[in-house]
Every structure is written in C-alpha cells, then in structure tokens.
Scaffold this motif. Sequence first.
Motif, short mmCIF file in Angstrom:
data_model
loop_
_atom_site.label_atom_id
_atom_site.label_comp_id
_atom_site.label_asym_id
_atom_site.label_seq_id
_atom_site.Cartn_x
_atom_site.Cartn_y
_atom_site.Cartn_z
N TYR A 45 38.39 85.48 -49.98
CA TYR A 45 38.38 86.61 -51.04
C TYR A 45 38.90 87.95 -50.86
O TYR A 45 39.37 88.46 -51.93
CB TYR A 45 37.05 86.62 -51.81
N ARG A 93 45.30 87.82 -65.57
CA ARG A 93 44.00 87.75 -65.32
C ARG A 93 43.47 86.40 -65.26
O ARG A 93 42.71 85.90 -64.69
CB ARG A 93 43.48 88.56 -66.32
N LEU A 94 43.95 85.70 -66.31
CA LEU A 94 43.65 84.07 -66.29
C LEU A 94 44.18 83.43 -64.90
O LEU A 94 43.24 82.62 -64.44
CB LEU A 94 44.02 83.51 -67.53
N GLU A 95 45.15 83.76 -64.51
CA GLU A 95 45.85 83.19 -63.29
C GLU A 95 44.86 83.64 -62.21
O GLU A 95 44.52 82.76 -61.07
CB GLU A 95 47.19 83.45 -62.86
N ILE A 96 44.28 84.83 -62.25
CA ILE A 96 43.37 85.13 -60.95
C ILE A 96 42.21 84.64 -61.08
O ILE A 96 41.53 84.23 -59.93
CB ILE A 96 43.11 87.05 -61.23
N GLU A 97 41.67 84.29 -62.19
CA GLU A 97 40.43 83.46 -62.48
C GLU A 97 40.64 82.08 -61.98
O GLU A 97 39.85 81.36 -61.05
CB GLU A 97 40.19 83.39 -63.78
N GLY A 98 41.61 81.47 -62.16
CA GLY A 98 41.91 80.01 -61.56
C GLY A 98 42.37 80.01 -60.08
O GLY A 98 41.94 79.05 -59.55
N LEU A 102 40.75 82.06 -57.97
CA LEU A 102 39.36 82.25 -57.07
C LEU A 102 38.74 80.98 -57.33
O LEU A 102 38.35 80.54 -56.25
CB LEU A 102 38.59 83.10 -57.99
N ARG A 103 38.88 80.10 -58.41
CA ARG A 103 38.27 78.85 -58.50
C ARG A 103 39.05 77.88 -57.33
O ARG A 103 38.14 77.16 -56.80
CB ARG A 103 38.19 78.19 -59.81
N GLN A 106 48.40 92.42 -61.54
CA GLN A 106 47.68 92.87 -62.49
C GLN A 106 47.82 94.35 -62.67
O GLN A 106 48.04 94.94 -63.94
CB GLN A 106 46.39 92.30 -62.24
#
Length: 478
Positions: free
Chosen positions: A295, A377-382, A384-385, A308
């Motif tokens: 992370y 921001r959505l790509e960062i969330e994806g 991370l998962r 970002q």
Amino acid sequence: MRSRSRAGRLLAACWLACGCATFVRPEGDGGWGSARRSEELGRIARGAGVDFAAAAAPDAARPLDLTTALAMAAKGNRRILSSQRQLAIEEERVRDVRGGLLPAAVGSGRYSWFTDAQRNSIQLPGALGSAGNTSIEIRDSELGTVNGTVTLPLDLGELRHALGAAQAGYRGEQARLWATTLEQQLGVVRAYFELLEAERLREVTEQNVALYREQLANADERFRAGRLTKNELLVVQVALHANEEERQQRELAISQARYALNRAIGADVNAATEPADVGTRPIVPGVEEALRLAYSQNPVLRSLLEEQQRLDETARSRALGRLPRFYAGAAIDYSNSQLLEPRDIGSGFVGFSWDLGTDQRREAEIAQARIGADKNRLEIEGQLRDLEAAVRTARQAVSERLAALDAAEIAVTQAEENVRIRQQQFDAGRASSEDVLDAQALLSAQRATRTTALYQAHVRLAELQSLMGLDLASSATR
C-alpha cells in the motif's frame, strides 16, 4: 564546343528531371538509398546486440549470477532505458511550466536603409528672421533601433497550480519508471529460473535416456535368450525414443529461455549465458507486512495518486484562468538617430489581459479535468482491491511451491527406492519391463517436481516483492 554544351545541357536536364521526380513522388527517399538504409540498420543492430550478419558464433558460456543479471538489466534493458528518456521529457516539461513564473526577456533590433531622408515642411513666422516655407528632417535615410523588454507575470495562483500539476506529472512518471523497472526485473528473474529449470529438466531427461538405453540392452539380451517377449522389448524401445525426443524439446526450451534472459538483461541475443544455480529456500514475509509495504510502495498505486494530484491541480489552474492575468515589466529603446534626444529611453509598464471565456473552451477543460479526477479516484479504489488480492495470492503461491518442494524431497527418496526394488525384481524375473519403466517414470516426475518447485518458489517470491515495490536487485543479494 557545341557538343560539350549540348552534353552539359542534357546532363543538367537529366539532373533537374531526377530532382523533380524526387520532389514530386509522394514516397520520395529523403536522400537515403537502399545502401544507406542497410548501413543505418546495421549500425543500430550492432548497438542492439543483434547478429545482423547471421554468421557470428556465440562466445563461450560464462556463468552469471542473478545479482549480476539484474545489474545488467538496469543498464541495458531497452524498456527501462526508454522509460528513463520519458522521465527526462517530463523533467523538461516541468521546466517549461516553471518558466511561466520567471521574467521573460525579449530583445529586438533593426537597421533600415531608406531611399531618402524624411522631411516635414513647416511655415516659420517672420519674427524669427526667416519667412516662408522650410523643411525639417524627421527621419534619417539610415536608421538603427534596438529594443529590450523584460516582462514578469503577476500570478494570482493559476501558474503555481499549473506548476504543481506538472511536478505531480513528473512524480507520476518516476513511479511509472519504477513500475517498468520492477516489471523488467521480474522478467529477468523469470527468464533466469526458467533457464535453470530447463537445464535441470534436461539433466533429468538425459538420465532417463541413459537408464532406458541400459534397460534396452538388458531387455535385448534377455529377448535373445528367450526370457523376454517381443512386446516387452518394444515397450522399452518406444520409451527410449520418446525420451530422446523429449531431450530435443528440452534443448529448445533452454534456447528460448536463454534468448529471453539475454533480451531482458541487454546482452547479445545469441550470447551463451549460463546462469549460476540457486539452492537456497526463499523466505516468505507475513501477509500483514506484505500488504503494508504494497500500500505504501507499490509503484502503480503511487502513479495513480500522483495522477490524482495532477488532475486536481490542473482543474484549479484552469478555474483561476477566469481571472485577469496581470503583468509588469520594463523596457529600453535605443536609436542611432541624431534628430532626437535622448537616443536611449527607458520605461516601465503594468498591464493585464482577460480572457472572458465566451467560447466556453475553458469551462470544457475544467470539466474534463474534474471528470478525469473522479475517474482516476475510481481507478485507485480498483487498484487497491486488485493489489490486496494479488498480494494474498502471490504469498500463498510461494507457500504452495515450498510445500511442493518438501513433498518432492520425500517423494524422490521413495521413488528411488521403488526403482531399485523394481530393477532387482526385473533381474530376478519377478517384474516386467513395464514395471521398471513405470517406476522410472515416477522417479523422473518427482525429480522434475523437485527441480521446478524451488525455482518457481523464487519466481513467486519475486512476483510478491514486485507487488510490494521492493527492489529485486537488492533482494537478490540477501
């Protein structure tokens, strides 16, 4: 003389026709013929380490350890070098944006020749002692002027946010360079252990070929003595031929792995690279530590974070562009004319320009930057998962390979004992040649499993370390 003149005109006409043809043809040649193109390609091929003449024999094999291979990749891998050039481009882009905050100095000069001096006719009063019309020269026939202007933007935040966006883009490119470096390092590790694995599997196959030949000799002797059937002899012969063909396949796999390793480390494609064996077991980090490092250091995640900030700063800079742009500066003008005094004049100025945005292009750019920030921001969330799933999977894969190695160590010992017993039974006539071949096949499979399990465990560990953002070259030295 006339013939020479005609020949000269004919030659000039041919030259002009060829020149016009080159100029008119859509493909042209740019002055490069086939020989020049071949020469340029050969020069580039020498730098690429390619056997351009297809005649050079590879040098003698030289041992290469993994640490040296990774060090060679840092200097010779073309993908890494290309990413380094891209980072240099981003650095120059930051300098370009930073220049908007610095004073801009512009100089200009001109020297003119006129057909005549310029004069102006005036009416002098009689009290001056001269009545009537006269003329005064107002411009010389030759005039030189020099101007120097320094302009400093008075930034209200637009340029500073643009600089912040450019610097975030540079940091993002740094992260992408590190991601490319880790990707290529992982490619080196994979090719290195694939080459080791292919060589060890070839050794296993060669051992099988030697044993099958010995078994065939024994079987042939027993067949001649009438103690073995023709079918049993044919089984041994087929097994021998199959293993000889498998040895050719191992040779092909070795060549492919060696080519891949040479490309990854930047060596000549056909270099006789020989990897040094690795016998140590890899040490697996805990899942909590792996996730914590991933992370904080994963380069793909870092590049998305920098992207970002770049998008946010770009949106702020575009929004501040709605305000007037103020500037201040100074100038100096010099002329060689003798008509006016002084000949050099200094000045200072302030001003502004204001784009009212009536064409709505600026608003569209602001909207694009904000939408891009939301998308990122959505790509960062994806990411991370995906990163958590990949780290957990990679760590389990290392543990699985180590467990397979432990099981194979025991299985090889048991399979060797099984072969010994079957051979004794075959010699005593209590077992068939198929029984011996089955035992030998079992032993070969376990040896192959033991050979590949250790090397694949190292590869899986390298995959985990690359997800954690760790330098594989530093990890290889430990």
